[in-house]
Design an enzyme around this catalytic site. Structure first.
Site, PDB file in Angstrom:
ATOM      1  N   ALA A   7       5.408  -0.478  53.028  1.00 27.75           N
ATOM      2  CA  ALA A   7       4.476  -1.128  52.083  1.00 27.75           C
ATOM      3  C   ALA A   7       3.103  -0.222  52.063  1.00 27.75           C
ATOM      4  CB  ALA A   7       4.210  -2.616  52.209  1.00 27.75           C
ATOM      5  N   GLY A  52       3.088   2.959  52.408  1.00 24.78           N
ATOM      6  CA  GLY A  52       3.096   4.205  51.662  1.00 24.78           C
ATOM      7  C   GLY A  52       3.961   5.175  52.382  1.00 24.78           C
ATOM      8  N   GLY A  80      14.249   5.871  51.067  1.00 29.13           N
ATOM      9  CA  GLY A  80      13.944   7.130  51.773  1.00 29.13           C
ATOM     10  C   GLY A  80      14.997   8.120  51.403  1.00 29.13           C
ATOM     11  N   ASP A  81      15.846   7.822  50.819  1.00 31.60           N
ATOM     12  CA  ASP A  81      16.639   8.964  50.353  1.00 31.60           C
ATOM     13  C   ASP A  81      16.291   9.560  49.165  1.00 31.60           C
ATOM     14  OD1 ASP A  81      18.676   8.089  52.356  1.00 31.60           O
ATOM     15  OD2 ASP A  81      19.750   6.757  50.950  1.00 31.60           O
TER      16      ASP A  81
END
Length: 314
Positions: free
Chosen positions: A219, A221, A247-248
């Site tokens: 959260a 960033g 993340g991917d």
């Protein structure tokens, strides 16, 4: 072309429940089944956004047949290396009431030496057409320590930059082998380096040989850290949804820009943070919301000093 390698793929199973209660029985509609693993999620996102991709991974056993069938239906260009062991499964349970997701990942089974050699050969065959190589996800228990550095070395010898998203000792080996970009999250960085401070941890990876660290902070960033720059991007309010592919999506954004020749860390961070946020809005990993340009415009991007980052994240 963006070439992705997923050494430990998974058949992803996702269920949505009204509310997850530990120890209770739940009812759900039929779950979604998708060929997954971090590198395949990267390839899906990049492909959907118009990039030329090829995903290389393994498939084996009964679960591998279902995995291969779904991947074929997806339309993502790919090459499969057949292995004897069953493809592992990953289970995601989405709590609709809280907007949280609980994930259970099988560890996977180690391919044989010949199967690892076949995977390496598939990568070598595809490298001449690649503009960037993405190696993403975990390695199965017992995987040879030298496999990841070997992939990086082969790509570097071919003049192809390498983006790696992994964890544990493999993250350190990727840095030492000279990966261009590393994309850990905060917990993975601390576990691998033993350094709890995120900036110092990222700089430890740079000292080992990486050029850019994209650090996911949930959260809070995302950070882009190079030897000379520190850039932070975040939204004012966290998004509710399924974060499993966030993340991917960030890696996909980085790969698309790297394939286009972009190296500016702030531009890469803006796109990575926007695509990561857009992935949270989608029910399945490997997709991003078409709202990502709006999210990109809402990002607060700054160049903080390390002490302010430490204070904000403490």
């Amino acid at each position: 072309m963006i070439l992705t390698v997923t050494p430990n793929p998974a058949l992803d199973l996702t269920w949505h429940v009204d509310q997850l209660r530990i120890g209770d029985t739940h009812r759900a509609d039929a779950g979604a089944v998708r060929a997954g693993g971090k590198g395949l999620n990267v390839a899906r996102v990049a492909h959907a956004e118009g990039a030329v991709v090829r995903a290389i991974t393994t498939a084996g056993g009964r679960s591998g047949e279902e995995f291969a069938e779904e991947l074929g239906r997806s339309g993502v260009p790919h090459s499969l290396v057949r292995v004897a062991q069953d493809t592992r499964r990953s289970i995601a349970i989405v709590d609709e009431a809280l907007g949280d997701t609980t994930i259970v990942n099988e560890r996977g089974l180690n391919p044989s030496d010949q199967e690892w050699a076949d995977l390496l050969a598939a990568v070598v065959d595809a490298l001449p057409s690649a503009r960037v190589l993405v190696i993403s996800g975990s390695l199965p228990p017992g995987a040879p320590d030298g496999f990841l550095p070997l992939l990086i070395a082969v790509a570097k010898d071919a003049g192809v930059p390498v983006i790696v998203d992994t964890s544990g000792p493999a993250l350190l080996r990727a840095a030492a082998a000279g990966a261009s970009v590393l994309k850990p999250n905060r917990a993975e960085l601390a576990e691998a380096t033993g350094i709890t401070d995120p900036v110092d941890g990222a700089r430890a990876l740079l000292a080992r040989g990486a050029e850019l660290v994209l650090l996911s902070l949930g959260a809070a960033g995302m950070l882009a850290v190079t030897a000379s720059e520190l850039v932070h991007a975040r939204l004012d309010e966290p998004l509710a949804g399924n974060p499993t592919g966030a993340g991917d999506a960030a890696v996909a954004a980085c790969a698309v820009l790297y394939a286009e020749g972009e190296r500016d860390p702030e531009l890469i961070l803006r796109r990575a943070a926007a695509w990561s946020a857009a992935a949270v809005l989608m029910p399945l990993a490997g997709d991003i919301s078409p709202q990502w340009p709006t999210l990109a415009a809402q990002l607060r991007v700054s160049r903080p000093d390390p002490d302010s980052v430490r204070k904000d994240l403490s």
